[in-house]
Design an enzyme around this catalytic site. Structure first.
Site, mmCIF file in Angstrom:
data_model
loop_
_atom_site.group_PDB
_atom_site.id
_atom_site.type_symbol
_atom_site.label_atom_id
_atom_site.label_comp_id
_atom_site.label_asym_id
_atom_site.label_seq_id
_atom_site.Cartn_x
_atom_site.Cartn_y
_atom_site.Cartn_z
ATOM 1 N N GLY A 1 -65.357 -80.263 61.823
ATOM 2 C CA GLY A 1 -66.104 -79.398 60.917
ATOM 3 C C GLY A 1 -66.229 -78.020 61.517
ATOM 4 N N LYS B 1 -68.930 -79.486 70.458
ATOM 5 C CA LYS B 1 -69.298 -78.340 69.625
ATOM 6 C C LYS B 1 -69.004 -77.081 70.435
ATOM 7 C CE LYS B 1 -72.980 -76.540 66.682
ATOM 8 N NZ LYS B 1 -74.320 -76.793 66.109
ATOM 9 N N ASP C 1 -84.483 -76.806 63.070
ATOM 10 C CA ASP C 1 -83.561 -76.690 61.942
ATOM 11 C C ASP C 1 -83.308 -78.064 61.329
ATOM 12 O OD1 ASP C 1 -82.016 -75.261 60.140
ATOM 13 O OD2 ASP C 1 -80.188 -75.464 61.332
#
Length: 281
Positions: free
Chosen positions: A27, A49, A138
């Site tokens: 992603g 990531k 978040d």
């Protein structure tokens, strides 16, 4: 690294820090790309990531690495494990548990009992993080992964920095406008109750079938979070029981002290709202 972020698939096979071999992107977002990768030292698949250089700034990069290392010390079944964090040619990266499954955003709960079960698991994850002084900041459906085994796994503690207009590294807040607490939007000091507000937004969204606050742009949405009271979820979905209605509205109180004190209190309230005995967790 500039060419990588414009075409991440060309980085398949790259070895980060002489250890993590990138395989293919899973992603991509504004801050970088998540890869399926392989840890050559421990002989296991992982997720990496890799953050875009320059997006974070020095302070943001240091905070990300510091918080990634803090989350790595957590060990909880509802928190995605963080294995490592570092930099490669100036680009910070975080190495995480590789999960199968979809996000809550991709696979919404089928009914209210399923939603409450997911919320209970999120509460357990938040309770573990908050007791160690870690605030997510978040919490949103995209950051909750539902595994084939039925577990809800919370991801991106302190890592979900976004350069979109609804967030700012050195401005009022870091987060997503639809789910941000009033105190976070105003740049005030935060504690775990900011995450509980975001949990309230999430519960509202999937019980009422719509977000409590929406608007034409992030500024309008944030303004409504700060100043407007939401309608009860049951107004849009009569199947929402009174206890769950009240729980969600309490989570969405503007002042943190009017919300639940901690995630364990929310967990117990979720049991009670549906007529179950209180949890001892």
């Amino acid at each position: 690294m500039t060419s990588f972020f414009s075409s991440p698939e060309t980085f398949a096979g790259r070895l980060l820090n002489q250890r993590y071999r990138l395989e293919h992107p899973l992603g991509q977002g504004g801050m970088g790309t998540v890869f399926k990768a392989f840890d050559t030292l421990l002989d296991r698949p992982v997720a990496v990531k890799l953050l875009t250089p320059g997006k974070l700034g020095t302070a943001g990069r240091n905070r990300l690495l510091r918080e990634a290392r803090a989350v790595a010390r957590l060990n909880h079944p509802n928190i995605v494990a963080v294995y490592d964090a570092g930099e490669d040619e100036g680009a910070p990266f975080v190495v995480m548990e590789l999960l199968e499954g979809d996000s809550l955003h991709e696979t919404p709960p089928a009914n209210l009992p399923a939603l409450v079960e997911i919320a209970k698991q999120v509460c357990r994850a938040l309770a573990e993080a908050h007791v160690h002084g870690i605030i997510h900041r978040d919490l949103k459906p995209e950051n909750i992964i539902l595994t084939p085994a039925g577990a809800a796994k919370l991801t991106d503690f302190g890592l979900a920095l976004s350069p979109q207009p609804d967030s700012a590294e050195n401005g009022a807040f870091i987060g997503t406008a639809f789910y941000v607490s009033p105190e976070q939007a105003l740049g005030r000091e935060l504690d775990g109750r900011a995450d509980l507000y975001s949990l309230g937004v999430l519960l509202y969204e999937f019980s009422a079938g719509q977000l409590p606050f929406s608007g034409e742009d992030p500024v309008e949405i944030i303004s409504r979070h700060i100043s407007e009271q939401p309608a009860p979820p049951s107004r849009f979905n009569p199947q929402v029981p009174p206890g769950l209605d009240a729980l969600i509205l309490r989570l969405l109180e503007k002042e943190p002290e009017k919300r639940f004190a901690d995630a364990n209190q929310v967990l117990n309230a979720l049991h009670t709202a549906l007529g179950e005995p209180p949890s001892s967790a």
